[in-house]
Design a protein around this motif. Structure first.
Motif, mmCIF file in Angstrom:
data_model
loop_
_atom_site.group_PDB
_atom_site.id
_atom_site.type_symbol
_atom_site.label_atom_id
_atom_site.label_comp_id
_atom_site.label_asym_id
_atom_site.label_seq_id
_atom_site.Cartn_x
_atom_site.Cartn_y
_atom_site.Cartn_z
ATOM 1 N N ILE A 165 -3.417 21.618 44.941
ATOM 2 C CA ILE A 165 -2.879 20.759 43.889
ATOM 3 C C ILE A 165 -3.389 19.927 42.946
ATOM 4 N N ALA A 166 -4.048 19.333 44.029
ATOM 5 C CA ALA A 166 -4.358 18.155 43.281
ATOM 6 C C ALA A 166 -5.714 18.649 42.123
ATOM 7 N N VAL A 167 -6.458 19.661 42.339
ATOM 8 C CA VAL A 167 -7.172 20.877 41.532
ATOM 9 C C VAL A 167 -6.744 21.302 40.331
ATOM 10 N N VAL A 168 -5.159 21.885 40.740
ATOM 11 C CA VAL A 168 -4.760 22.951 39.371
ATOM 12 C C VAL A 168 -4.073 21.279 38.893
ATOM 13 N N GLU A 169 -4.095 20.228 39.088
ATOM 14 C CA GLU A 169 -3.998 18.687 38.591
ATOM 15 C C GLU A 169 -4.071 18.139 37.586
ATOM 16 N N ASP A 170 -6.182 18.083 37.766
ATOM 17 C CA ASP A 170 -6.735 17.611 37.322
ATOM 18 C C ASP A 170 -7.535 18.527 36.271
ATOM 19 N N ILE A 171 -6.633 20.111 36.516
ATOM 20 C CA ILE A 171 -7.762 21.368 35.296
ATOM 21 C C ILE A 171 -6.476 20.875 34.040
ATOM 22 N N LEU A 172 -5.286 20.792 34.505
ATOM 23 C CA LEU A 172 -4.152 20.806 33.578
ATOM 24 C C LEU A 172 -4.412 19.454 32.541
ATOM 25 N N SER A 173 -4.645 18.443 33.431
ATOM 26 C CA SER A 173 -5.103 16.646 32.365
ATOM 27 C C SER A 173 -6.072 16.888 32.114
ATOM 28 N N ALA A 174 -6.876 17.518 32.178
ATOM 29 C CA ALA A 174 -8.151 17.916 31.134
ATOM 30 C C ALA A 174 -8.150 18.537 30.341
ATOM 31 N N ASN A 175 -6.931 19.831 30.505
ATOM 32 C CA ASN A 175 -6.526 20.584 29.122
ATOM 33 C C ASN A 175 -5.779 19.815 27.690
ATOM 34 N N ASP A 176 -4.825 19.318 28.281
ATOM 35 C CA ASP A 176 -4.493 18.221 27.886
ATOM 36 C C ASP A 176 -4.793 17.392 26.437
ATOM 37 N N GLN A 177 -5.658 16.908 27.968
ATOM 38 C CA GLN A 177 -6.991 15.622 26.526
ATOM 39 C C GLN A 177 -7.105 15.946 25.652
ATOM 40 N N LEU A 178 -8.233 17.624 26.066
ATOM 41 C CA LEU A 178 -8.850 18.843 25.308
ATOM 42 C C LEU A 178 -7.709 18.588 24.363
ATOM 43 N N ALA A 179 -6.405 19.219 24.518
ATOM 44 C CA ALA A 179 -5.533 19.074 22.936
ATOM 45 C C ALA A 179 -4.621 18.157 22.253
ATOM 46 N N ALA A 180 -5.013 17.318 23.398
ATOM 47 C CA ALA A 180 -4.964 16.221 22.157
ATOM 48 C C ALA A 180 -5.529 16.225 20.595
ATOM 49 N N VAL A 181 -6.855 16.384 21.117
ATOM 50 C CA VAL A 181 -8.531 16.300 20.248
ATOM 51 C C VAL A 181 -8.208 17.175 19.658
ATOM 52 N N ASN A 182 -7.575 18.785 19.433
ATOM 53 C CA ASN A 182 -7.173 19.225 18.825
ATOM 54 C C ASN A 182 -6.711 19.091 17.471
ATOM 55 N N ARG A 183 -5.152 18.562 18.607
ATOM 56 C CA ARG A 183 -3.999 18.477 17.272
ATOM 57 C C ARG A 183 -4.449 17.637 16.463
ATOM 58 N N ALA A 184 -5.593 16.232 16.784
ATOM 59 C CA ALA A 184 -6.152 15.830 15.904
ATOM 60 C C ALA A 184 -6.217 16.055 14.916
ATOM 61 N N ARG A 185 -7.528 16.963 15.065
ATOM 62 C CA ARG A 185 -8.369 17.732 14.264
ATOM 63 C C ARG A 185 -7.867 18.822 12.927
ATOM 64 N N LEU A 186 -6.256 19.079 13.337
ATOM 65 C CA LEU A 186 -5.861 20.170 12.838
ATOM 66 C C LEU A 186 -4.759 18.863 11.572
ATOM 67 N N GLY A 187 -4.401 17.878 12.527
ATOM 68 C CA GLY A 187 -3.563 16.773 11.457
ATOM 69 C C GLY A 187 -4.578 16.156 11.187
ATOM 70 N N ALA A 188 -5.804 16.218 10.980
ATOM 71 C CA ALA A 188 -7.019 15.697 10.143
ATOM 72 C C ALA A 188 -6.599 16.162 8.908
ATOM 73 N N ALA A 189 -6.989 17.887 8.403
ATOM 74 C CA ALA A 189 -6.955 18.530 8.439
ATOM 75 C C ALA A 189 -5.545 19.291 7.847
#
Ligand code: MG
Ligand code: ZN
Length: 224
Positions: free
Chosen positions: A5-29
């Protein structure tokens, strides 16, 4: 069990951090990103095709297509004259933020208003992976049956709009729209709902107007 379960949570939290980067990139454009999810064959590519044809003179649109093995869908969309990038997931059954991140540099984001992402056809795990888009849209279709909100509640709970495609064939199926909508309403009260047919074009206007309003709201809340 705890470790897994901890591993799954780590994967999802890493994904969410990258998602925030993507959202900022789209927002900047100044690009509104839409994540289209559905089971295989519900009409994701057909809805994108209809949408692009209807809106390409109003907005600058680009597409990202997640596909397990082929470039068929991206080819269909690129044939409409808009930039379309294929993400071959190599058998993976959903898109994640890393995959979208790899696609973004291949799109002319600064010359776009709307990014439509076609997720992999799947009603389970795409709901768990934020891509960094701004709106989640689910396409259901009449032949799948009216019980899907009851069977896939997580997917129905997390979306901002619901399309019910293939309304042109509803008389051939035992599809009770009221039963379907009651199931949706419990999970996602007041969800925007668009019964339509990509084949005949019936009902598309309401969907397109919703999309126009989302783009307008996004642009006004995200001044450049
Ligand atoms: Mg498709
Ligand atoms: Zn998956």
């Amino acid at each position: 069990m705890t470790v897994r379960i901890a591993v799954v949570e780590d994967i999802l939290s890493a994904n969410d951090q990258l998602a925030a980067v993507n959202r900022a990139r789209l927002g900047a454009a100044g690009v509104l990103g839409i994540n289209l999810m559905a089971s295989p064959g519900a009409g994701k590519t057909s809805l994108i095709t209809r949408t692009v044809i209807a809106l390409r003179d109003e907005y600058r649109i680009g597409a990202v297509d997640g596909d397990i093995a082929t470039t068929l869908d991206a080819d269909r969309i690129a044939a409409l004259g808009v930039p379309a990038v294929q993400i071959n997931t190599g058998g993976n059954c959903h898109l994640d933020a890393v995959m979208l991140q790899s696609a973004l540099p291949r799109l002319p984001l600064d010359d776009m208003d709307l990014l439509i992402v076609e997720n992999v056809g799947n009603l389970v795990c795409p709901a768990s992976f934020d891509l960094g888009t701004h709106r989640n849209v689910l396409i259901a279709s009449v032949p799948e049956g009216d019980d899907k909100p009851y069977k896939y509640p997580v997917m129905y709970r997390g979306v901002d709009a619901l399309v019910l495609n293939k309304m042109d064939v509803i008389s051939a199926f035992d599809f009770d729209v009221e039963y379907f909508r009651r199931g949706v309403e419990v999970l996602n009260p007041g969800l925007s709902f668009f019964p339509l047919s990509c084949k005949t074009g019936e009902g598309l206007t309401a969907w397109l107007d919703w999309l126009r309003k989302e783009i307008r709201d996004y642009v006004s809340g995200n001044p450049r």
